[in-house]
Design a protein around this motif. Structure first.
Motif, short mmCIF file in Angstrom:
data_model
loop_
_atom_site.label_atom_id
_atom_site.label_comp_id
_atom_site.label_asym_id
_atom_site.label_seq_id
_atom_site.Cartn_x
_atom_site.Cartn_y
_atom_site.Cartn_z
N LYS A 146 0.81 -1.27 0.17
CA LYS A 146 -0.31 -0.04 -0.15
C LYS A 146 0.78 1.30 0.00
N ILE A 147 0.30 2.37 -0.48
CA ILE A 147 0.77 3.61 -0.55
C ILE A 147 0.04 4.54 0.40
N THR A 148 0.68 5.44 1.29
CA THR A 148 -0.21 6.35 2.21
C THR A 148 0.71 7.52 2.18
N GLY A 149 -0.15 8.54 2.49
CA GLY A 149 0.20 10.11 2.41
C GLY A 149 -0.76 11.02 2.89
N LYS A 150 -0.30 12.23 2.85
CA LYS A 150 -1.40 13.44 3.15
C LYS A 150 -1.23 14.42 1.94
N ASP A 155 -9.53 12.33 3.45
CA ASP A 155 -10.35 12.43 4.33
C ASP A 155 -10.52 13.86 4.93
N ASP A 156 -10.99 14.16 6.25
CA ASP A 156 -11.05 15.54 6.58
C ASP A 156 -9.71 15.93 7.12
N LYS A 157 -8.61 15.09 7.36
CA LYS A 157 -7.32 15.53 7.70
C LYS A 157 -6.31 15.37 6.54
N GLY A 158 -6.89 14.97 5.53
CA GLY A 158 -5.90 15.07 4.23
C GLY A 158 -5.15 13.94 3.99
N ASN A 159 -5.44 13.03 4.72
CA ASN A 159 -4.78 11.55 4.55
C ASN A 159 -5.51 10.53 3.50
N PHE A 160 -4.58 9.77 2.96
CA PHE A 160 -5.01 8.91 1.90
C PHE A 160 -4.52 7.63 2.22
N ILE A 161 -5.04 6.42 1.60
CA ILE A 161 -4.51 5.16 1.75
C ILE A 161 -4.86 4.35 0.43
N LEU A 162 -3.85 4.00 -0.17
CA LEU A 162 -4.16 3.18 -1.68
C LEU A 162 -3.50 1.76 -1.36
N ASP A 163 -4.28 0.92 -1.15
CA ASP A 163 -3.59 -0.57 -0.37
C ASP A 163 -4.45 -1.57 -1.47
N PHE A 188 6.74 4.42 -7.82
CA PHE A 188 7.08 3.60 -6.40
C PHE A 188 7.27 2.08 -6.63
N ASN A 189 8.02 1.43 -6.09
CA ASN A 189 8.19 -0.24 -6.13
C ASN A 189 7.54 -0.85 -4.81
N ILE A 190 6.41 -1.55 -5.31
CA ILE A 190 5.60 -2.17 -4.53
C ILE A 190 5.96 -3.66 -4.31
#
Length: 814
Positions: A23-27, A59-67, A91-93
């Motif tokens: 997964k890739i996460t960030g804000k 989301d309401d805090k700007g976070n995202f998850i691509l998993d 990105f290498n997954i």
């Protein structure tokens, strides 16, 4: 219930068979203010492909998850209106987690004139801890009120009188912009029937609130988010609607430049005078076997109105410090004028015929103000928030009634009363978030709730012997009610085995209540509230979760106010200062599936057990004393703790786009209720209740849409008889013009039937006083309506020229 067990096993099997992937996460944040950007679109592309293989929104805090990403190379593309597109990667997954950190979006370098901003957000969004209904995208509801939108919100049902249930539970905590308000404690139905839908941005439904939330509200929390605009420039909107039953309007103005923004709004609503027809037939038998029959046939003319206004500001002091504040004022009122022909038949006596005239009024003023400070630390996700919120409400209930025997000039009974009161509530909270690692986040906080209620009632009684109205000190009273709640919580969110996302915590609330009312003492008590949510993302489009929480329902102003409403002396209503808090334990298993073209399916299995269950209860008395006055052959209705209630059921909501033009949304809840009456010795009640609605939308053209909506509530057996079913239906069309900046619409409700018939039965078996009681009441509620609406959006978005910057994030070594 076998079907629940089967579905549970199927869902668990799905979890077990899922494979562990990367997964890739960030804000996502604003490049200048560093404020989080919610609802930004994050798409993921496999290297070399021009078509996205998945995506999400922040989301309401700007976070995202691509998993649930298969092994390979990916790039991430971020888009949000008014900002330059951002590309990160590749990105290498390889079954690993990549955290890209904070991505700063730079404002668009273009100078824009008057434009129309359209964000393509799904009407229904399912997040880990809540369901979001984006009302601003439901264009055919904009001519109505909050209740019209709530009917369409998943897991929510609304009856013909505006009473709201969440998963079959009527005890719901309502918030405005995430904050409590005294206006909900005085008259919830008036608030929801007076708040224009055009003023609402979205409605959040939280059936299993986490430890951070107040424990108040057995059914959960419904948070109404009012419209705002975080895009820089000057913009706003104006909405009007006029109809045969309801008229409303609203206006919003938003001004934002650099790090400061301010918005103001005003909205109003008026329900025109409507006449409801009533027939009440009641038979009672006393301990000596003497029977009495009362027949009442009449009408009531009802009208209501209200308006709301407020100013909000948002000030980014620096990249890490932000202050928001608001001031608001609300006013609601209603009036009911009635005339009833009465026939009283008693064993062995001639019929007594009389006429009753009545008037009842209610109005409420509410002032709200808040100040919120947020500080962000150097560590991404570390945050401190301090919130002060206060609300002050002034309420007044009044009635007058007189009863005259047929052929007589003077009344044989009459009275009036005025019941002013105040309700002040202050909330002070501090919340702290600390990421312990990339996978673990710790939250803690404390809160104080201070509430003061004051109420007085002055009763004027009529003496038929002297034909004089005089103040009655024995029926008049004063009430002082003070409640303090002190709470603290801890919560931990983490990922287990790179498979489960877990958020668990606990909240401790201490409640101290004092009441100045004869014979009433309320002891202090502590409430420990554990919460837990475990979720697993099966793939980029499917998520499953299981949750548990404990909830408490403390009585509101309208339930404890001992004001005795004698507008109908044969059917008396009053409050109950002795109400104990109701405790609920809530379990939920949910499955969410994102469909193509923005569709969604959510299935929830739930189980709720309530102790000290509060129900509206009616007792019959041959003689009932109020002060030094005696009322004969009367029913007295109030809220009481009657025992326990178990609710088990399933809720299914879906949004299915059959094509680019045709969309179907459905919302169905089936609940098995088991109620045990431990106070009055009545039989236990088992009933199956169905709440369902269907919403069909067809896009006739790019600017022309039509909608049909149907809402059904099944009848329900309860501890005293049976509540009625009802079926309502609406049709609407809306045409946009002026480059979609303006629109006109037509809406109709129940166009083929003037009334919705509501037949309610109430039964009381013989009790310790030997009384039995049976009644049925038929109300013919005028629901048919036709209306027109108009909406206009205006504004200029002004983006200053920014320095050219590289909008590509360099790859992170893995």
């Amino acid at each position: 219930m076998k079907w629940i067990t089967t579905l549970l096993l199927a869902l668990v099997s799905t979890i077990v068979s899922a494979q562990n992937k990367g997964k890739i996460t960030g804000k996502i944040v604003d490049g200048n203010s560093k404020a989080a950007i919610d609802y930004a679109t994050v798409s993921i592309y496999q290297q070399g492909s021009e078509k996205p293989s998945g995506g999400t929104i922040t989301d309401d805090k700007g976070n995202f998850i691509l998993d649930r990403l298969a092994d390979g190379q990916y790039r991430v593309v971020v888009n949000f209106i008014g900002y330059q597109s951002y590309t990160a990667g590749p990105f290498n997954i390889k079954q690993n987690t990549v955290n890209v950190g904070s991505i700063s979006l730079q404002p668009s370098s273009k100078q824009l004139g008057a434009v129309t901003v359209t964000a393509k957000i799904p009407v229904i969004e399912n997040k880990i801890d809540k369901m979001v209904y984006n009302a601003a995208n439901d264009i055919t509801s904009q001519g109505g009120v909050a209740l019209d939108i709530l009917k369409k919100v998943p897991q929510v049902s609304v009856d013909i009188d505006g009473n709201v249930e969440l998963q079959g539970i009527a005890s719901v905590r309502f918030l405005i912009n995430g904050k409590p308000s005294t206006m909900f404690g005085s008259s919830l139905a008036d608030v929801l029937a007076s708040l224009p839908a055009s003023q609402i941005k979205s409605i959040e439904v939280i059936t299993s609130p986490g430890a951070k939330y107040d424990a108040q509200g057995l059914g959960g929390i419904i948070n109404i988010i009012l419209k705002d605009n975080k895009v820089r420039g000057i913009n706003g909107n104006i909405n009007f609607s006029a109809g045969t039953r309801m008229n409303n309007g609203s206006a919003n103005l938003n001004v934002r430049n650099a790090n400061f923004g301010i918005s103001a709004f005003f909205s109003g609503n008026a329900q025109v005078n409507t006449r409801t027809l009533n027939i009440n037939n009641r038979t009672s038998t006393d301990a000596l076997g003497r029977s009495t029959r009362l027949v009442q046939d009449g009408y009531s003319n009802f009208k209501r109105g209200g308006y709301e206004s407020g100013i909000n500001f948002d000030w980014s002091l620096s990249k890490i410090d932000n202050i928001t504040g608001s001031v608001g004022y609300d006013y609601f009122n209603n009036q009911n004028v009635g005339a009833t022909a009465q026939s009283l038949q008693t064993s062995g006596l001639a019929d007594v015929l009389s006429q009753r005239n009545s008037l009842s009024k209610f109005n409420a003023h509410s002032y709200d103000w808040s100040l919120d400070y947020k500080h962000k630390f150097k560590t991404d996700g570390q945050e401190l928030e301090v919130l002060y919120n206060s609300s002050f409400g002034k309420n007044n209930s009044a009635y007058s009634q007189s009863q005259v025997y047929n052929g007589q000039a003077n009344p044989f009974s009459a009275s009036s009363s005025n019941n002013p009161g105040t309700d002040k509530e202050t909330n002070i909270s501090i919340d702290y978030t600390q990421p312990l690692s990339k996978e673990i986040t710790f939250e803690t906080g404390a809160k104080t709730v201070l509430q003061d209620i004051n109420s007085t009632a002055a009763v004027i009684a009529y003496d038929p012997n002297s034909t004089v109205y005089a103040f009655d000190p024995n029926q008049s009273y004063s009430l002082k009610y003070n409640r303090k709640i002190y709470a603290g919580y801890i919560s931990l969110g983490f990922t287990a085995f790179d498979f489960f996302d877990i958020k668990a915590g606990g909240r401790l609330e201490h409640t101290d209540t004092h009441i100045d009312f004869p014979g009433t003492v309320i002891p202090s008590y502590n409430t420990w509230v554990p919460t837990a949510v475990i979720s697993h993302k099966i793939n980029t489009s499917s998520t499953i979760k299981i949750s548990y929480t404990k909830r408490v329902e403390r009585a509101e102003y309208r339930e404890i106010n001992p004001f005795i409403n004698l507008s109908d002396p044969y059917n008396i209503t009053t409050g109950n200062p002795l109400l104990k808090p109701e405790i609920g334990n809530v379990f939920e298993l949910g499955y969410n599936k994102s469909l193509e073209a923005g569709g969604n399916l959510y299935v929830a299995l739930f189980s709720r057990h309530n102790s000290n269950d509060v129900k509206t209860y009616t007792n019959f008395y041959s003689e009932y004393r109020v002060g030094d006055s005696v009322y004969r052959n009367v029913s007295v209705t109030n809220r009481q703790n009657i025992g326990t209630e178990q609710n088990t059921g399933v809720s299914i909501s879906s949004s299915v786009p059959f094509s680019k033009k045709l969309n179907l949304r459905t919302n169905t809840t089936v609940t098995d209720k088991y109620i045990v009456n431990k106070v009055y010795g009545g039989p236990s009640v088992n009933a199956v209740v169905v709440r369902a609605n269907v919403n069909l939308t067809y896009q006739l053209s790019n600017t022309f849409v039509a909608e049909a909506f149907g809402n059904y509530n099944s009848p329900m057996k309860n501890i005293q008889g049976r509540t009625p079913m009802f079926l309502t239906y609406n049709f609407a069309i809306r045409k946009q013009f002026m480059n979609k900046k303006a629109s006109v619409g037509f809406t109709t409700a129940n166009p083929f039937a003037k009334y919705v018939n509501q037949l309610t039965t109430v039964t009381q078996a013989a009790t310790t006083n030997g009384q039995t009681y049976n009644s049925y009441n038929l109300r013919r509620v005028p629901y048919q309506s036709f209306g027109l609406s108009f909406s206009w959006r205006f504004g200029k978005l002004d983006f200053k020229k920014e320095k050219e910057s590289d909008n590509t994030v360099k790859p992170i070594d893995n």
